[in-house]
Design an enzyme around this catalytic site. Sequence first.
Site, PDB file in Angstrom:
ATOM      1  N   HIS A  93     -46.305 -45.078 -71.225  1.00 62.31           N
ATOM      2  CA  HIS A  93     -46.864 -43.756 -71.499  1.00 62.31           C
ATOM      3  C   HIS A  93     -47.494 -43.739 -72.892  1.00 62.31           C
ATOM      4  O   HIS A  93     -46.835 -43.429 -73.890  1.00 62.31           O
ATOM      5  CB  HIS A  93     -45.763 -42.695 -71.423  1.00 62.31           C
ATOM      6  CG  HIS A  93     -45.091 -42.617 -70.088  1.00 62.31           C
ATOM      7  ND1 HIS A  93     -44.171 -43.557 -69.667  1.00 62.31           N
ATOM      8  CD2 HIS A  93     -45.215 -41.711 -69.072  1.00 62.31           C
ATOM      9  CE1 HIS A  93     -43.754 -43.235 -68.456  1.00 62.31           C
ATOM     10  NE2 HIS A  93     -44.360 -42.134 -68.077  1.00 62.31           N
ATOM     11  N   GLY A 121     -34.895 -39.791 -71.706  1.00 57.41           N
ATOM     12  CA  GLY A 121     -35.789 -40.017 -70.575  1.00 57.41           C
ATOM     13  C   GLY A 121     -35.665 -38.891 -69.582  1.00 57.41           C
ATOM     14  O   GLY A 121     -36.663 -38.241 -69.247  1.00 57.41           O
ATOM     15  N   PRO A 122     -34.439 -38.607 -69.085  1.00 59.48           N
ATOM     16  CA  PRO A 122     -34.267 -37.383 -68.293  1.00 59.48           C
ATOM     17  C   PRO A 122     -34.550 -36.174 -69.182  1.00 59.48           C
ATOM     18  O   PRO A 122     -33.783 -35.869 -70.096  1.00 59.48           O
ATOM     19  CB  PRO A 122     -32.789 -37.456 -67.879  1.00 59.48           C
ATOM     20  CG  PRO A 122     -32.435 -38.900 -67.976  1.00 59.48           C
ATOM     21  CD  PRO A 122     -33.222 -39.419 -69.141  1.00 59.48           C
ATOM     22  N   LEU A 123     -35.663 -35.530 -68.959  1.00 55.78           N
ATOM     23  CA  LEU A 123     -36.171 -34.546 -69.917  1.00 55.78           C
ATOM     24  C   LEU A 123     -35.193 -33.396 -70.130  1.00 55.78           C
ATOM     25  O   LEU A 123     -34.504 -32.951 -69.228  1.00 55.78           O
ATOM     26  CB  LEU A 123     -37.524 -34.013 -69.443  1.00 55.78           C
ATOM     27  CG  LEU A 123     -38.639 -35.064 -69.406  1.00 55.78           C
ATOM     28  CD1 LEU A 123     -39.928 -34.464 -68.866  1.00 55.78           C
ATOM     29  CD2 LEU A 123     -38.882 -35.664 -70.790  1.00 55.78           C
ATOM     30  N   ASP A 159     -43.612 -30.388 -73.371  1.00 52.56           N
ATOM     31  CA  ASP A 159     -43.592 -29.315 -72.372  1.00 52.56           C
ATOM     32  C   ASP A 159     -42.545 -29.581 -71.293  1.00 52.56           C
ATOM     33  O   ASP A 159     -41.882 -28.653 -70.820  1.00 52.56           O
ATOM     34  CB  ASP A 159     -44.972 -29.191 -71.711  1.00 52.56           C
ATOM     35  CG  ASP A 159     -46.028 -28.654 -72.659  1.00 52.56           C
ATOM     36  OD1 ASP A 159     -45.828 -27.561 -73.212  1.00 52.56           O
ATOM     37  OD2 ASP A 159     -47.049 -29.342 -72.848  1.00 52.56           O
ATOM     38  N   ASN A 214     -49.206 -29.884 -76.155  1.00 55.56           N
ATOM     39  CA  ASN A 214     -50.523 -30.388 -75.747  1.00 55.56           C
ATOM     40  C   ASN A 214     -50.989 -29.844 -74.404  1.00 55.56           C
ATOM     41  O   ASN A 214     -52.117 -30.104 -73.987  1.00 55.56           O
ATOM     42  CB  ASN A 214     -50.529 -31.918 -75.727  1.00 55.56           C
ATOM     43  CG  ASN A 214     -49.506 -32.512 -74.768  1.00 55.56           C
ATOM     44  OD1 ASN A 214     -49.254 -31.962 -73.694  1.00 55.56           O
ATOM     45  ND2 ASN A 214     -48.917 -33.644 -75.146  1.00 55.56           N
ATOM     46  N   ILE A 240     -50.260 -30.596 -71.392  1.00 57.82           N
ATOM     47  CA  ILE A 240     -50.486 -31.561 -70.316  1.00 57.82           C
ATOM     48  C   ILE A 240     -49.154 -32.159 -69.866  1.00 57.82           C
ATOM     49  O   ILE A 240     -48.297 -32.491 -70.687  1.00 57.82           O
ATOM     50  CB  ILE A 240     -51.412 -32.710 -70.783  1.00 57.82           C
ATOM     51  CG1 ILE A 240     -52.806 -32.180 -71.132  1.00 57.82           C
ATOM     52  CG2 ILE A 240     -51.515 -33.801 -69.719  1.00 57.82           C
ATOM     53  CD1 ILE A 240     -53.612 -31.679 -69.950  1.00 57.82           C
ATOM     54  N   HIS A 280     -51.500 -39.833 -69.811  1.00 64.36           N
ATOM     55  CA  HIS A 280     -50.070 -39.541 -69.927  1.00 64.36           C
ATOM     56  C   HIS A 280     -49.206 -40.759 -69.622  1.00 64.36           C
ATOM     57  O   HIS A 280     -48.352 -41.131 -70.430  1.00 64.36           O
ATOM     58  CB  HIS A 280     -49.671 -38.403 -68.988  1.00 64.36           C
ATOM     59  CG  HIS A 280     -48.193 -38.148 -68.954  1.00 64.36           C
ATOM     60  ND1 HIS A 280     -47.568 -37.262 -69.792  1.00 64.36           N
ATOM     61  CD2 HIS A 280     -47.200 -38.690 -68.188  1.00 64.36           C
ATOM     62  CE1 HIS A 280     -46.263 -37.264 -69.556  1.00 64.36           C
ATOM     63  NE2 HIS A 280     -46.018 -38.120 -68.581  1.00 64.36           N
ATOM     64  N   ARG A 317      -3.559 -28.596 -63.960  1.00 60.59           N
ATOM     65  CA  ARG A 317      -4.382 -27.996 -65.022  1.00 60.59           C
ATOM     66  C   ARG A 317      -3.490 -27.494 -66.151  1.00 60.59           C
ATOM     67  O   ARG A 317      -3.856 -27.566 -67.321  1.00 60.59           O
ATOM     68  CB  ARG A 317      -5.256 -26.865 -64.471  1.00 60.59           C
ATOM     69  CG  ARG A 317      -4.488 -25.696 -63.865  1.00 60.59           C
ATOM     70  CD  ARG A 317      -5.393 -24.531 -63.535  1.00 60.59           C
ATOM     71  NE  ARG A 317      -4.668 -23.496 -62.800  1.00 60.59           N
ATOM     72  CZ  ARG A 317      -5.045 -22.222 -62.767  1.00 60.59           C
ATOM     73  NH1 ARG A 317      -6.111 -21.814 -63.428  1.00 60.59           N
ATOM     74  NH2 ARG A 317      -4.344 -21.347 -62.071  1.00 60.59           N
ATOM     75  N   GLU A 361     -22.908 -25.323 -67.766  1.00 51.93           N
ATOM     76  CA  GLU A 361     -22.195 -26.569 -67.479  1.00 51.93           C
ATOM     77  C   GLU A 361     -22.994 -27.806 -67.865  1.00 51.93           C
ATOM     78  O   GLU A 361     -22.454 -28.748 -68.455  1.00 51.93           O
ATOM     79  CB  GLU A 361     -21.833 -26.638 -65.991  1.00 51.93           C
ATOM     80  CG  GLU A 361     -20.866 -25.571 -65.520  1.00 51.93           C
ATOM     81  CD  GLU A 361     -21.562 -24.302 -65.022  1.00 51.93           C
ATOM     82  OE1 GLU A 361     -20.876 -23.433 -64.467  1.00 51.93           O
ATOM     83  OE2 GLU A 361     -22.809 -24.198 -65.192  1.00 51.93           O
ATOM     84  N   HIS A 417     -16.738 -22.932 -53.744  1.00 52.57           N
ATOM     85  CA  HIS A 417     -15.976 -23.392 -54.901  1.00 52.57           C
ATOM     86  C   HIS A 417     -15.021 -24.546 -54.573  1.00 52.57           C
ATOM     87  O   HIS A 417     -14.394 -25.088 -55.485  1.00 52.57           O
ATOM     88  CB  HIS A 417     -15.163 -22.229 -55.482  1.00 52.57           C
ATOM     89  CG  HIS A 417     -15.979 -21.235 -56.231  1.00 52.57           C
ATOM     90  ND1 HIS A 417     -17.097 -20.633 -55.704  1.00 52.57           N
ATOM     91  CD2 HIS A 417     -15.851 -20.745 -57.493  1.00 52.57           C
ATOM     92  CE1 HIS A 417     -17.613 -19.803 -56.600  1.00 52.57           C
ATOM     93  NE2 HIS A 417     -16.885 -19.857 -57.690  1.00 52.57           N
TER      94      HIS A 417
END
Length: 655
Positions: free
Chosen positions: A20, A108-110, A149, A179, A181, A254, A351, A404, A466
């Site tokens: 990129h 990388g995972p935006l 973006d 930008n 794009i 891009h 718990r 979460e 749930h």
Amino acid sequence: MASAIRALAMDAVQKANSGHPGMPMGMAEIAVALWSRHLRHNPADPKWLDRDRFVVSNGHGSMLLYALLHLTGYDLPMEEIKNFRQLHSKTPGHPEVDITPGVETTTGPLGQGITNAVGMALAEWLLGAQFNKPGLDIIDHHTYVFLGDGCLMEGISHEACSLAGTLRLSKLIALYDDNGISIDGKVDGWFRDDTPKRFEAYGWNVLPAVDGHDVDALDAAIAAAKKSDRPTLICCKTVIGKGSPNMQGSDKVHGAALGDTEIAATRAAINWPHAPFEIPADVYQAWDAKSSGMEMQSAWDVKFQTYREKFPTEASELLRRMQGALPAQFDQTITGYINSCIEKKETIATRKASQNAIQALAPSLPEFLGGSADLTGSNLTNWKECVAVRAGQPGNHINYGVREFGMSAIMNGIALHGGYIPFGATFLTFSDYSRNALRMAALMKIRSIFVFTHDSIGLGEDGPTHQSVEHVSSMRLIPNLDNWRPCDTVESAVAWEQAVRRQHGPSTLIFSRQNLPYMERTPAQVADIKRGGYVLKDAEIPQAILIATGSEIELAVKSAQELAALGIAVRVVSMPSTDVFDRQDVAYKSSVLLKGVPRVAVEAGVSDFWFKYVGIDGAVIGIDSFGESAPAGALFKHFGFTSEKVVAAVKSVLV
């Protein structure tokens, strides 16, 4: 200096025929302003404790980061730039922590990069509040983020940035590559948010419409941001692929190589007559940060030495925590707590057993930083002495709100920063919202502890929305993620112990809503819990083996007793962590799961996972549908979690 970034980016992508180039070319001047005029870092010591943290949230533009690391003097030679995106290089397609020196987090995972950065800024503030002394601010650095973006379109950016504004994390500065794009083209067809107003609503300091190609204007904006008492978003108006005569400003630049013809035209347009991967000496000299970085760290070292002389206990404690080592008293504390569980023999929900473990460990683990995604009273991740984190009020327990995914990725940022062992909780069924952050924690091998309660149909009347069915098995598929589903107070204590001890990998701790009975064990059995699976109840010559976890252990033990009365000798194996059990040596695993002895697995979840242990000739008592809304007892009976069905299954595998 900016042209060097553009040239390296387009040359590396062209050589790899993959990557990129648009973002690095578009953000080149932003990088010049930040890295040459503001960033506190030392290329000779990428792990310097008080360095600024720099995160490229739009991680597809990794060549920007690699170019910066190479040019400023990190151990990233030109040969690695030439090997961009190749097998075993230090320049993978997206930045990976612990692969490339100077990379702070895997992105990388935006949206997750900006969220990790929130965690880093949070850790910096809390550590500084605890360790800094008048005139000796030894924790005093900023967290800078590049984002685009795509990061802002991802919902996690809302979760993280909303919390950052609420907590007024003033040392967090994000530079937005505005930008217009993305891969699909001009974003105004699907993304027309008023980003400045959005961040103002979060409580951020916003600097709009800054020329992203004017180094002086960017320099001034960063300087102004550093004076704010709130996190800052600098909106940088840029042109993607800046410098490419025929592709800049379009989606064509891009995510693909420019091609030899366009690269030649770009070289001419930016007045860069040099051969591919050739950087002139004067440009290297302009970028070189080795001497300035050494000076910065040396000045800090002098300050820290003064701090160490005046506050030796605090200095030692800070270094211990940043190194990830456990305190000397931890072994004694956890051993004493496990022994107390054995003495008390409590029948309680796991718990609650988890909360008791936290309560016991917290005094000896000042690095504990807990929290919950708006379910503290149900997840029970608070303890008596914990202090809630609020704006201007440091503490050690975070109310993440109904966020979460944001919580989980913020925890990852906290773990990456160092100084804390973060844990956060929600219901197990909502682990789906967190899943990619769990995956990233596992990929980065960091010590994030994810607590999931209400682990099955046992939560009852809330119904199938749930009730977790597939979740435990699906998380077991994530490499390097240790999942623990304990059956009682002792197994819960050991699960916490192992998660805390595990420095190079995340853990999930999975707990019940309903009460579970205490199980009697010998000292040897208690010691074997940490191996992930062990013989809980045995027979002299087992004819079959029952394998179970969590709340189903009680059923397995009861069924074994009924089978014994019928003359069928059964071994019961508790397997709180299949991941840990799978790492044991063959001899141990074979001693637990005897070869040639038929097996039946019992777990209130999907059955497919368990055939790896029982084989095609074995049987699994599981749930391969969604749940129902009813009291827990009625549900377990409805779905066949009864001793009658387990006994029948054992008989069937003996035929």
